[in-house]
Design an enzyme around this catalytic site. Structure first.
Site, mmCIF file in Angstrom:
data_model
loop_
_atom_site.group_PDB
_atom_site.id
_atom_site.type_symbol
_atom_site.label_atom_id
_atom_site.label_comp_id
_atom_site.label_asym_id
_atom_site.label_seq_id
_atom_site.Cartn_x
_atom_site.Cartn_y
_atom_site.Cartn_z
ATOM 1 N N TYR A 93 0.846 -1.194 0.000
ATOM 2 C CA TYR A 93 0.000 0.000 0.000
ATOM 3 C C TYR A 93 0.881 1.243 0.000
ATOM 4 O O TYR A 93 1.865 1.317 0.752
ATOM 5 C CB TYR A 93 -0.921 0.013 1.235
ATOM 6 C CG TYR A 93 -2.048 -0.992 1.084
ATOM 7 C CD1 TYR A 93 -3.253 -0.623 0.504
ATOM 8 C CD2 TYR A 93 -1.877 -2.319 1.455
ATOM 9 C CE1 TYR A 93 -4.272 -1.551 0.320
ATOM 10 C CE2 TYR A 93 -2.889 -3.257 1.268
ATOM 11 C CZ TYR A 93 -4.086 -2.855 0.701
ATOM 12 O OH TYR A 93 -5.090 -3.767 0.503
ATOM 13 N N SER A 94 0.501 2.225 -0.812
ATOM 14 C CA SER A 94 1.260 3.484 -0.856
ATOM 15 C C SER A 94 1.105 4.217 0.461
ATOM 16 O O SER A 94 0.003 4.301 1.012
ATOM 17 C CB SER A 94 0.711 4.400 -1.949
ATOM 18 O OG SER A 94 0.976 3.877 -3.201
ATOM 19 N N CYS A 266 0.354 8.742 -10.793
ATOM 20 C CA CYS A 266 0.017 7.590 -9.946
ATOM 21 C C CYS A 266 -1.483 7.318 -10.002
ATOM 22 O O CYS A 266 -2.299 8.221 -9.811
ATOM 23 C CB CYS A 266 0.438 7.850 -8.501
ATOM 24 S SG CYS A 266 0.199 6.411 -7.437
ATOM 25 N N GLU A 323 3.764 5.416 -11.434
ATOM 26 C CA GLU A 323 3.348 4.298 -10.596
ATOM 27 C C GLU A 323 1.868 4.036 -10.873
ATOM 28 O O GLU A 323 1.013 4.808 -10.429
ATOM 29 C CB GLU A 323 3.573 4.620 -9.120
ATOM 30 C CG GLU A 323 3.520 3.385 -8.256
ATOM 31 C CD GLU A 323 4.325 3.567 -6.966
ATOM 32 O OE1 GLU A 323 5.567 3.431 -7.041
ATOM 33 O OE2 GLU A 323 3.711 3.853 -5.945
ATOM 34 N N TYR A 325 -1.373 0.967 -11.425
ATOM 35 C CA TYR A 325 -1.724 -0.388 -10.998
ATOM 36 C C TYR A 325 -3.114 -0.767 -11.471
ATOM 37 O O TYR A 325 -3.872 0.091 -11.882
ATOM 38 C CB TYR A 325 -1.660 -0.498 -9.474
ATOM 39 C CG TYR A 325 -2.176 0.713 -8.743
ATOM 40 C CD1 TYR A 325 -3.538 0.881 -8.517
ATOM 41 C CD2 TYR A 325 -1.301 1.739 -8.321
ATOM 42 C CE1 TYR A 325 -4.028 2.018 -7.861
ATOM 43 C CE2 TYR A 325 -1.790 2.866 -7.673
ATOM 44 C CZ TYR A 325 -3.141 2.996 -7.440
ATOM 45 O OH TYR A 325 -3.608 4.115 -6.812
#
Ligand code: A2P
Length: 325
Positions: A93-94, A266, A323, A325
């Site tokens: 987790y960021s 991100c 980044e 996902y």
């Protein structure tokens, strides 16, 4: 709109120095136990389409204390086992807390978690994400197994004041930017910072009142929302984050033209292509070359770019951080 020319040169202008940071201080083989310190909804409205929580963990007295930098992640090992009987795997987790954590003494680490709720495509049964729902269900004082920190690239440069920043986020992709913006605020906001934030509805915006307040308090920080599924009093058409680049070019154009500016992206996988295409359409070739190196055969055919062309044919330079996902 301009057509970029291909470039094979190496561009060093404005190239940042990224600090060397510690990673994997707490390994999955020897994780720490932290306690939930706080948990709250961080969407604008409790009636937002998605459930997203800001969750704080107290890591005081553990080897994870005071180890992380803005932009890194930490690991969570959810309890229980997979259907095959093996322990659940670690999820990253960021970190949403600044370097030094929420209280500045390195004890409180934070993340931003969206509940994953879906329908199985073949059985049409409800699917609940294991770790996101575990984390969002936790109550203050509950124990959780953590590792980390992880990440050595998606970081602010060694001397943050040497650069300006365009942060581009969708959804929970805001987490590392909350962290970095708080670090920059601690330095008295020495840079120009533009945050572009995309969500489906206004009610889904995350940390919206904090971000609005910070933009009011710091003249060099601007906050640009992009709502993708409806129009709003300040937005006459539906927008993706990359559309904001063109809509707010008055502010963002001079930033993009500056040698100081770094772009951080991100969030949802796929947005990078849209951002790169928009940059290619908006910027003259010499400016674009500071952010992207393009294979000659695709340089003039922006509308036909595909995600699979990244990174071979569409290569980001050292001034772009990604980044997704
Ligand atoms: P939409 O879902 O309307 O297509 P969240 O994580 O809260 O779901 O938000 C993700 C946001 O990113 C949504 O506004 C979503 O829009 C948007 N989005 C989806 N695909 C892309 C893309 N390729 N580029 C930019 N934004 C995207």
């Amino acid at each position: 709109m301009t057509t970029p020319t291909p470039s094979n040169e190496t561009h060093t202008l404005g190239r940042p120095t990224i600090p060397a940071v510690d990673q994997h201080i707490v390994k999955p083989t020897n994780p720490i136990i932290a306690k939930v310190h706080a948990t709250r909804i961080c969407t604008v409205s409790k009636k937002a389409a998605g459930f997203v929580r800001h969750i704080e963990f107290d890591v005081s007295g553990t080897p994870l204390e005071n180890t992380w930098h803005a932009g890194q992640s930490f690991g969570v090992i959810p309890p229980g086992t997979q259907p095959n009987g093996k322990a659940h795997k670690l999820r990253l987790y960021s970190i949403a807390a600044p370097t030094g954590g929420e209280t500045g003494d390195g004890t409180i680490i934070t993340t931003t978690v969206k509940r994953v709720v879906d329908e199985h495509w073949n059985t049409h049964k409800l699917f609940k994400g294991i770790c996101s729902n575990y984390l969002c269900d936790l109550q203050i004082g509950d124990e959780v197994t953590l590792t980390g920190p992880v990440g050595k690239r998606f970081l602010l440069p060694q001397n943050p004041a040497d650069h300006d920043y365009i942060f581009i986020a969708t959804g929970t992709g805001i987490a590392p930017f909350r962290s970095m913006i708080l670090d920059l605020i601690k330095l008295n906001m020495p840079s120009k910072v533009a945050l572009l934030m995309g969500t489906p509805y206004e009610s889904d915006l995350l940390y919206h009142s904090d971000l609005t307040n910070w933009a009011n308090e710091h003249q060099s920080f601007t906050y640009h929302t992009a709502i993708s599924r409806h129009i709003t009093p300040t937005q006459s058409k539906k927008l993706y984050v990359q559309d904001r680049l063109g809509e707010d070019f008055g502010i963002l154009g001079p930033m993009l033209a500056s040698d100081r500016t770094l772009i951080y992206i991100c969030g949802i996988a796929g947005m990078e292509l849209g951002v790169f295409q928009t940059l290619a359409k908006l910027l003259p070739p010499d400016q674009l070359a500071q952010y992207l190196e393009l294979a000659p055969e695709i340089a003039n055919d922006i509308d036909h770019w595909e995600r699979k062309m990244i990174p071979k044919k569409i290569k980001k330079t050292k001034r772009v951080f990604l980044e997704v996902y």
